[in-house]
Scaffold this motif. Structure first.
Motif, mmCIF file in Angstrom:
data_model
loop_
_atom_site.group_PDB
_atom_site.id
_atom_site.type_symbol
_atom_site.label_atom_id
_atom_site.label_comp_id
_atom_site.label_asym_id
_atom_site.label_seq_id
_atom_site.Cartn_x
_atom_site.Cartn_y
_atom_site.Cartn_z
ATOM 1 N N LEU A 1 0.879 -1.167 0.000
ATOM 2 C CA LEU A 1 0.000 0.000 0.000
ATOM 3 C C LEU A 1 0.912 1.210 0.000
ATOM 4 O O LEU A 1 1.383 1.658 1.042
ATOM 5 C CB LEU A 1 -0.898 -0.012 1.243
ATOM 6 C CG LEU A 1 -1.782 1.210 1.470
ATOM 7 C CD1 LEU A 1 -2.888 1.263 0.426
ATOM 8 C CD2 LEU A 1 -2.373 1.196 2.867
ATOM 9 N N THR B 1 -3.231 9.331 -4.396
ATOM 10 C CA THR B 1 -3.271 8.010 -5.015
ATOM 11 C C THR B 1 -2.369 7.052 -4.245
ATOM 12 O O THR B 1 -1.296 7.446 -3.774
ATOM 13 C CB THR B 1 -2.829 8.101 -6.476
ATOM 14 O OG1 THR B 1 -3.752 8.914 -7.199
ATOM 15 C CG2 THR B 1 -2.764 6.729 -7.130
ATOM 16 N N CYS C 1 -1.271 -0.130 -5.205
ATOM 17 C CA CYS C 1 -1.661 -1.354 -4.491
ATOM 18 C C CYS C 1 -1.267 -2.572 -5.323
ATOM 19 O O CYS C 1 -1.554 -2.619 -6.523
ATOM 20 C CB CYS C 1 -3.165 -1.382 -4.229
ATOM 21 S SG CYS C 1 -3.825 0.067 -3.364
ATOM 22 N N ALA D 1 -5.967 -3.460 1.149
ATOM 23 C CA ALA D 1 -5.409 -2.182 0.706
ATOM 24 C C ALA D 1 -6.494 -1.287 0.129
ATOM 25 O O ALA D 1 -6.560 -0.090 0.430
ATOM 26 C CB ALA D 1 -4.313 -2.419 -0.333
ATOM 27 N N LEU D 2 -7.354 -1.846 -0.696
ATOM 28 C CA LEU D 2 -8.446 -1.068 -1.292
ATOM 29 C C LEU D 2 -9.401 -0.561 -0.217
ATOM 30 O O LEU D 2 -9.904 0.571 -0.308
ATOM 31 C CB LEU D 2 -9.197 -1.917 -2.310
ATOM 32 C CG LEU D 2 -8.416 -2.328 -3.552
ATOM 33 C CD1 LEU D 2 -9.270 -3.234 -4.447
ATOM 34 C CD2 LEU D 2 -7.947 -1.113 -4.332
ATOM 35 N N VAL E 1 -7.644 2.366 1.570
ATOM 36 C CA VAL E 1 -7.644 3.555 0.708
ATOM 37 C C VAL E 1 -9.025 4.202 0.689
ATOM 38 O O VAL E 1 -9.158 5.422 0.787
ATOM 39 C CB VAL E 1 -7.198 3.187 -0.726
ATOM 40 C CG1 VAL E 1 -7.369 4.370 -1.667
ATOM 41 C CG2 VAL E 1 -5.745 2.732 -0.725
ATOM 42 N N SER E 2 -10.048 3.389 0.564
ATOM 43 C CA SER E 2 -11.412 3.913 0.546
ATOM 44 C C SER E 2 -11.759 4.598 1.862
ATOM 45 O O SER E 2 -12.340 5.688 1.878
ATOM 46 C CB SER E 2 -12.402 2.783 0.266
ATOM 47 O OG SER E 2 -13.731 3.239 0.349
ATOM 48 N N PRO F 1 -7.243 4.477 -5.317
ATOM 49 C CA PRO F 1 -6.402 3.303 -5.540
ATOM 50 C C PRO F 1 -5.864 3.235 -6.965
ATOM 51 O O PRO F 1 -6.520 3.650 -7.915
ATOM 52 C CB PRO F 1 -7.361 2.146 -5.273
ATOM 53 C CG PRO F 1 -8.704 2.684 -5.669
ATOM 54 C CD PRO F 1 -8.686 4.155 -5.322
#
Length: 286
Positions: free
Chosen positions: A115, A135, A138, A148-149, A152-153, A159
């Motif tokens: 990440l 940004t 990933c 990781a997503l 990030v969210s 991502p």
């Protein structure tokens, strides 16, 4: 959705990400670091749970984020692999190493990934402000990428999925866009000094040009943003520059020539005639 996460690391990236995770509703249940004092300060900034030894971290969280220096990642992976309870998912934030840096954990059945924030974080406070909206590269195993997503969210990032086998190309691109921009500006300051202009004055003078160029290239792309002698096909000006650069450091002179040759590719996409490209390239290679 992950409700708890453990963090290895006490520096500015660990603190910024930890603070954002906690603010988003993901509890940082424990933090581990090499020095107790640094871990205590990081935990206080984050609002983390316990300060624990690295080999005890997976008892407090099965999802772990490693935010340490590049050369420390392998040692951290070794320590985590020695835990009695194996973590479920481990991510690291280094740009220079792909998921393979956590191979020792993968052997134990841990899902591993990266990440990587495409952002500079000089202080924890600046990171808390800058990382949302940034940004994040990933890559890794499916479960690790899913975590990781999610992260990030939760922190409001964007991502960017990168095939693990192409990770070094991705990171080289980031280095060119960030670190080498610094190098180009430093080289410009060197030329200003040779022109009799002090660095501080030169930096202030170049500021508006640098900012406008960055804004233009981000808004409309390199081809439309390119200006200057190569865009105009002005081989004479390029030749005069090369002659004037004789007294400067060879590395700076070579940088000007290499950047010019690469810029010719942008100029070609902007309509520069092939014969003009050849003439300017010959000048830059002399």
């Amino acid at each position: 959705m992950a409700k708890q996460i453990g963090i290895v690391g006490t520096g500015r990236m660990a603190q910024a990400l930890g603070s954002l995770l906690r603010a988003s509703g993901i509890a940082v249940s424990a933090i581990a670091g090499r020095r107790l004092e640094a871990a205590a300060l990081a935990a206080a900034f984050i609002g983390a749970g316990e300060i624990v030894a690295m080999t005890e971290l997976s008892k407090h969280a099965l999802e772990i984020l490693i935010a340490v220096s590049d050369d420390a990642i392998a040692g951290v992976a070794h320590s985590l692999a020695a835990c009695d309870i194996a973590p479920r998912t481990v991510l690291h934030t280094s740009g220079s190493a792909g998921p393979e840096a956590l191979a020792e954990l993968r052997v134990r059945g841990v899902s591993v990934g990266v990440l990587h924030p495409l952002q500079t974080v000089p202080t924890p406070e600046s990171g808390v402000k800058a990382l949302p909206g940034s940004t994040f590269g990933c890559a890794g195993d499916p479960e690790a990428v899913a975590l990781a997503l999610e992260v990030v969210s939760m922190i409001g990032g964007k991502p960017l999925l990168v095939p693990a086998e192409n990770w070094q190309l991705y990171h080289a691109a980031a280095v060119m866009a960030s670190n080498y921009e610094v190098t180009l500006i430093d080289a410009a300051l060197e030329l200003m000094q040779h022109a009799g202009i002090g660095r501080a004055v030169a930096l202030e003078a170049l500021a508006s040009l640098v900012l406008a160029t960055t804004e233009n290239v981000l808004a409309c792309g390199p081809e439309a943003a390119l200006t200057g002698p190569i865009r105009r096909g002005d081989a004479g000006t390029v030749q005069r520059h090369m002659l004037a650069l004789q007294p400067v450091r060879a590395a700076t002179r070579n940088l000007y020539a290499a950047a010019g040759i690469r810029t010719l590719a942008v100029g070609s996409c902007s309509g520069l005639a092939p014969n003009t490209v050849r003439r300017i390239e010959d000048t830059l290679r002399t």
